[in-house]
Design an enzyme around this catalytic site. Sequence first.
Site, PDB file in Angstrom:
ATOM      1  N   HIS A   1       0.872  -1.189   0.000  1.00 49.85           N
ATOM      2  CA  HIS A   1       0.000   0.000   0.000  1.00 49.85           C
ATOM      3  C   HIS A   1       0.909   1.240   0.000  1.00 49.85           C
ATOM      4  CE1 HIS A   1      -3.500   2.390   0.511  1.00 49.85           C
ATOM      5  NE2 HIS A   1      -3.712   2.259   1.812  1.00 49.85           N
TER       6      HIS A   1
ATOM      7  N   ARG B   1      -3.397  10.001 -10.696  1.00 54.64           N
ATOM      8  CA  ARG B   1      -2.561  10.643  -9.682  1.00 54.64           C
ATOM      9  C   ARG B   1      -1.091  10.567 -10.113  1.00 54.64           C
ATOM     10  NH1 ARG B   1      -4.259   7.170  -4.602  1.00 54.64           N
ATOM     11  NH2 ARG B   1      -3.723   5.590  -6.152  1.00 54.64           N
TER      12      ARG B   1
HETATM   13  N1  HAX Z   1       4.924  -6.667  -9.649  1.00 55.09           N
HETATM   14  C1  HAX Z   1       4.933  -8.012  -9.673  1.00 55.09           C
HETATM   15  N2  HAX Z   1       3.841  -8.781  -9.554  1.00 55.09           N
HETATM   16  C2  HAX Z   1       2.663  -8.128  -9.462  1.00 55.09           C
HETATM   17  C3  HAX Z   1       2.555  -6.732  -9.482  1.00 55.09           C
HETATM   18  C4  HAX Z   1       3.760  -5.991  -9.572  1.00 55.09           C
HETATM   19  N3  HAX Z   1       3.777  -4.663  -9.526  1.00 55.09           N
HETATM   20  N4  HAX Z   1       1.260  -6.392  -9.365  1.00 55.09           N
HETATM   21  C5  HAX Z   1       0.565  -7.545  -9.276  1.00 55.09           C
HETATM   22  N5  HAX Z   1       1.424  -8.596  -9.323  1.00 55.09           N
HETATM   23  C6  HAX Z   1       1.113 -10.011  -9.160  1.00 55.09           C
HETATM   24  C7  HAX Z   1       0.490 -10.240  -7.793  1.00 55.09           C
HETATM   25  O1  HAX Z   1       1.492 -10.305  -6.783  1.00 55.09           O
HETATM   26  C8  HAX Z   1      -0.261 -11.522  -8.002  1.00 55.09           C
HETATM   27  O2  HAX Z   1       0.682 -12.568  -7.968  1.00 55.09           O
HETATM   28  P1  HAX Z   1       0.285 -14.026  -7.377  1.00 55.09           P
HETATM   29  O3  HAX Z   1      -0.777 -14.537  -8.319  1.00 55.09           O
HETATM   30  O4  HAX Z   1       1.557 -14.770  -7.419  1.00 55.09           O
HETATM   31  O5  HAX Z   1      -0.250 -13.782  -6.005  1.00 55.09           O
HETATM   32  C9  HAX Z   1      -0.751 -11.379  -9.453  1.00 55.09           C
HETATM   33  O6  HAX Z   1       0.103 -10.407 -10.079  1.00 55.09           O
HETATM   34  C10 HAX Z   1      -2.191 -10.893  -9.554  1.00 55.09           C
HETATM   35  O7  HAX Z   1      -2.330  -9.715  -8.787  1.00 55.09           O
HETATM   36  P2  HAX Z   1      -3.394  -8.583  -9.175  1.00 55.09           P
HETATM   37  O8  HAX Z   1      -4.744  -9.205  -9.052  1.00 55.09           O
HETATM   38  O9  HAX Z   1      -3.033  -7.938 -10.446  1.00 55.09           O
HETATM   39  O10 HAX Z   1      -3.133  -7.506  -8.060  1.00 55.09           O
HETATM   40  P3  HAX Z   1      -3.712  -7.454  -6.557  1.00 55.09           P
HETATM   41  O11 HAX Z   1      -5.034  -6.804  -6.612  1.00 55.09           O
HETATM   42  O12 HAX Z   1      -3.626  -8.791  -5.903  1.00 55.09           O
HETATM   43  O13 HAX Z   1      -2.644  -6.520  -5.848  1.00 55.09           O
HETATM   44  C11 HAX Z   1      -1.212  -4.647  -5.641  1.00 55.09           C
HETATM   45  C12 HAX Z   1      -2.580  -5.153  -6.099  1.00 55.09           C
HETATM   46  C13 HAX Z   1      -1.199  -3.138  -5.715  1.00 55.09           C
HETATM   47  C14 HAX Z   1      -0.977  -5.082  -4.203  1.00 55.09           C
HETATM   48  C15 HAX Z   1      -0.123  -5.244  -6.589  1.00 55.09           C
HETATM   49  O14 HAX Z   1      -0.326  -4.775  -7.892  1.00 55.09           O
HETATM   50  C16 HAX Z   1       1.290  -4.942  -6.136  1.00 55.09           C
HETATM   51  O15 HAX Z   1       1.832  -5.681  -5.318  1.00 55.09           O
HETATM   52  N6  HAX Z   1       1.921  -3.848  -6.678  1.00 55.09           N
HETATM   53  C17 HAX Z   1       3.246  -3.436  -6.254  1.00 55.09           C
HETATM   54  C18 HAX Z   1       3.189  -2.676  -4.921  1.00 55.09           C
HETATM   55  C19 HAX Z   1       2.542  -1.326  -5.097  1.00 55.09           C
HETATM   56  O16 HAX Z   1       2.888  -0.550  -5.980  1.00 55.09           O
HETATM   57  N7  HAX Z   1       1.590  -1.010  -4.219  1.00 55.09           N
HETATM   58  C20 HAX Z   1       0.900   0.304  -4.211  1.00 55.09           C
HETATM   59  C21 HAX Z   1      -0.488   0.217  -4.822  1.00 55.09           C
HETATM   60  C22 HAX Z   1      -1.230   1.544  -4.818  1.00 55.09           C
HETATM   61  C23 HAX Z   1      -1.483   1.963  -3.431  1.00 55.09           C
HETATM   62  O17 HAX Z   1      -2.265   1.401  -2.680  1.00 55.09           O
HETATM   63  N8  HAX Z   1      -0.786   2.959  -3.010  1.00 55.09           N
HETATM   64  O18 HAX Z   1      -0.789   3.285  -1.734  1.00 55.09           O
END
Ligand code: HAX
Length: 434
Positions: A270, A326
């Site tokens: 997050h 954003r």
């Molecule tokens: N890098 C690598 N793998 C990623 C990814 C990324 N940036 N984004 C998603 N994935 C992976 C997930 O880890 C998941 O893997 P598994 O099947 O092995 O568990 C798969 O792709 C499917 O995930 P998703 O359905 O696309 O994404 P989620 O809704 O589960 O998660 C997240 C959303 C934001 C947590 C995820 O995209 C992520 O971990 N991003 C990187 C961290 C990040 O930038 N977080 C900030 C998000 C915005 C925010 O809240 N800001 O505060």
Amino acid sequence: MSSLKEVLQKKIEEHRPRITRLLKEHGDVKLGDVTIAQAIGGARGVRCLVTDVSYLDPYEGIRFRGKTIPETIEALPKVPGSAYPYVEGFFFFLMTGEVPTMEQTLEVVEEFKKNRELPLYVIDLLRTMPRDTHPMTMFSAGILAMQRDSVFAKRYQEGMSKMDYWEPMFEDVMSLLPKLPTLAAYIYRMKYKEDVHIPADPSLDMGGNFAHMMGIPAPYDDVARMYFLLHSDHESGNVSAHTTHLVASALSDAFYALSAGINGLAGPLHGLANQEVLRWTMGFMDKLGGAEPTEENVREALWDTLNSGQVIPGYGHAVLRKTDPRYTSQREFCLNHLPDYPLFKVISMIYKVAPDVLREQGKAKNPWPNVDAQSGVIQWYYGLTEWDFYTVLFGVGRAIGVLTNITWDRALGFPIERPKSLTTAMLEEAVEKA
Ligand code: HAX
């Protein structure tokens, strides 16, 4: 009564019958079904929260009270000489859904000025913590400590009608929110600037005074205003907003609820992603050992990250399915103020390469950048290079939205949140019966 409180009261009175009618006459109308994938998978897409403060469309991005980011910035009263609005006016807008006049905005500015100062015991508490404590821990602890001053908690003990809950909640919010930039700046200067502090400037608005207390000259005041506005709200299901709402639903006051929400924001999936983006980028530059970053070596480094089982910070989103507006808003700021800055060029190069890499890997549902991919470079450019502080900046902004939401939770009498859990055997049974 302040004009903000008066407008809010009117809006609350108009809104209450809508909720009563929905509940009484249409409570059985279905909004969707819940699948096993959703029960196991973090309730993704389950429509079971209500907020009018902001709405997140997967393709368009966030709207605050019905307005896009550019429309919001355009509509609100601006700080003289600045392209950005007063944070205080934005707060009025989020709270009431009405664009305030300059006069109404300045009234909030003055009200906030009166409540800026931190109680001494918060400073004492911060000073007892080891200096290498993460700034988010200090920020959350400072907020929690101020719970002793909660008007809501006191009034609840004295006995109060449910219809009146929103008023002491609003009072707590009006007391807590203006202290957050002061708390953040205190932590920053204590940890990173040899414990030398800068007193508040009584002539300045919230964004301007924050920049002043941080000790960073213009246009950092605009950076602060932009940053607080962009990070304020992202509807209700994200971890920080949902946690704040959940904790407040037990009638915990604003201090307990926000401190909990801030703890959720501190997670690397997050809000902490903004520090992770800078950490990743600096690690990448270090490994290059002075060589020029190219699309090819960025691609290689991104694959290394994925192949080692880690996420690419700043990319992907649980709801969004396109580039986060954003992100775009901050990118535009960079294009105006720091177009040739080498670090911005690297961040831009990642933007060019990362979506393809993520698409090729085929796991992330959204390969596009989120808010956190672009925010650190701006801070770095203005001299705020201590990246473990970045999420605190996010936290000050996020407080504006979540504190607005919990005030409305109380106004509309939303109940304690308590979803139902099932056992794995029950899921298996449901499969057999299906
Ligand atoms: N890098 C690598 N793998 C990623 C990814 C990324 N940036 N984004 C998603 N994935 C992976 C997930 O880890 C998941 O893997 P598994 O099947 O092995 O568990 C798969 O792709 C499917 O995930 P998703 O359905 O696309 O994404 P989620 O809704 O589960 O998660 C997240 C959303 C934001 C947590 C995820 O995209 C992520 O971990 N991003 C990187 C961290 C990040 O930038 N977080 C900030 C998000 C915005 C925010 O809240 N800001 O505060």
